[in-house]
Design a protein around this motif. Sequence first.
Motif, short mmCIF file in Angstrom:
data_model
loop_
_atom_site.label_atom_id
_atom_site.label_comp_id
_atom_site.label_asym_id
_atom_site.label_seq_id
_atom_site.Cartn_x
_atom_site.Cartn_y
_atom_site.Cartn_z
N TYR A 134 0.82 -1.20 0.00
CA TYR A 134 0.00 0.00 0.00
C TYR A 134 0.86 1.26 0.00
O TYR A 134 1.81 1.39 0.77
CB TYR A 134 -0.92 0.05 1.22
CG TYR A 134 -1.72 1.34 1.27
CD1 TYR A 134 -2.93 1.44 0.62
CD2 TYR A 134 -1.22 2.46 1.92
CE1 TYR A 134 -3.65 2.64 0.61
CE2 TYR A 134 -1.93 3.66 1.93
CZ TYR A 134 -3.14 3.74 1.28
OH TYR A 134 -3.83 4.93 1.26
N THR A 139 -1.79 3.10 -4.55
CA THR A 139 -3.03 2.44 -4.14
C THR A 139 -4.11 3.45 -3.76
O THR A 139 -5.25 3.36 -4.21
CB THR A 139 -2.78 1.51 -2.94
OG1 THR A 139 -1.58 0.78 -3.15
CG2 THR A 139 -3.94 0.58 -2.73
N ASP A 164 -4.16 -4.03 -0.25
CA ASP A 164 -2.80 -4.54 -0.38
C ASP A 164 -2.82 -6.06 -0.35
O ASP A 164 -3.81 -6.67 0.04
CB ASP A 164 -1.88 -3.99 0.73
CG ASP A 164 -2.33 -4.40 2.14
OD1 ASP A 164 -2.43 -5.62 2.40
OD2 ASP A 164 -2.58 -3.51 2.97
#
Length: 344
Positions: A134, A139, A164
């Motif tokens: 992440y 993300t 993630d």
Amino acid sequence: MSIDTRPVGVLLLQLGTPDSTEVSDVRRYLREFLSDPRVLDIPAPARALLLNAVILPFRPRRSAEQYEKIWTENGSPLTIHTETLTNRLQESLGDGYRAAYGMRYQNPSVESAVAQLIAANCDQIVVLPLFPQYSSAATGSALEEALRVIGGRWNVVNVTTISDFFDDMGFVESVADVARPHLDSFQPDHVLFSYHGLPERQVKKSDPTGEWCLARAGCCDQMVEANRFCYRAQCFATTRSVAAELGLDSGSYSTTFQSRLAGQKWIEPYTDVEVGELYKRGVRRLAVLTPSFTADCLETLEEIGIRLREQWRDTGGEDLLLVPCVNAEPKWVSAVAEMVRGVT
């Protein structure tokens, strides 16, 4: 079509790529990418000045030359691998699902991918950014855009996100399975795990306590609540898991970070600096894995496969092996399918 038979949508997200290697297309891509406040997280006036006065006048031509070196007759490697993964995922999941992919920047857009899923009568969408670790810059930005597009429709469908998968065993085993035959054949002196870099300030911002990430020695040696969203800690965790899966001995591998921009402090150690230290320690055959990328792209094929290999040989190294990403390998397709099934 009854409600019970409506398929579940699966939205795979990648960062993006220019439409071509033309300087104008690369400039358009860089402008959109670097205008994102999650990527250049500095005040808007400073971001505009940096982008328009420093980056865009010079970088597009240089980047276009780099893209030219890895471009294929079918286009961008990132697009090719992502499209293949999407098609194979659809085959693996079957008729109860509809898979589509979008690029956070440029084409195919997130909006076009969501439109495909809505047209297929999906009333639930699983959003999966294809970034194992992440970061708010990748993300977070991809999820924000997907939720903006989905939430902007009159009828808002149910949404599930996967933020993630750095420690997902399907991912870990996929990376190891791709790497193992290459390492067995190459017989490296050392294995380097090279991840995309981030400015240190972004890592520190992920720590809600302000007292853990980059604030104490060994902050990335284990996952705790304070570094739950720490990109650097998740990268080190991925390295530990993949190294264990490969049976690598302690000291025979290390973790570094690539792709940094000048003028600001980025997370260390730096890939291009560490290779010099490895040479001094007697390493001559170096293998490089890039497990922050699930598909081979500019940062793997050109930055590592061409530039870092040239640097390594200029230093005196015998050879450098770039291990391919998981791309659309069968085990990775199965791992993605299992992640999707696990939340639906």
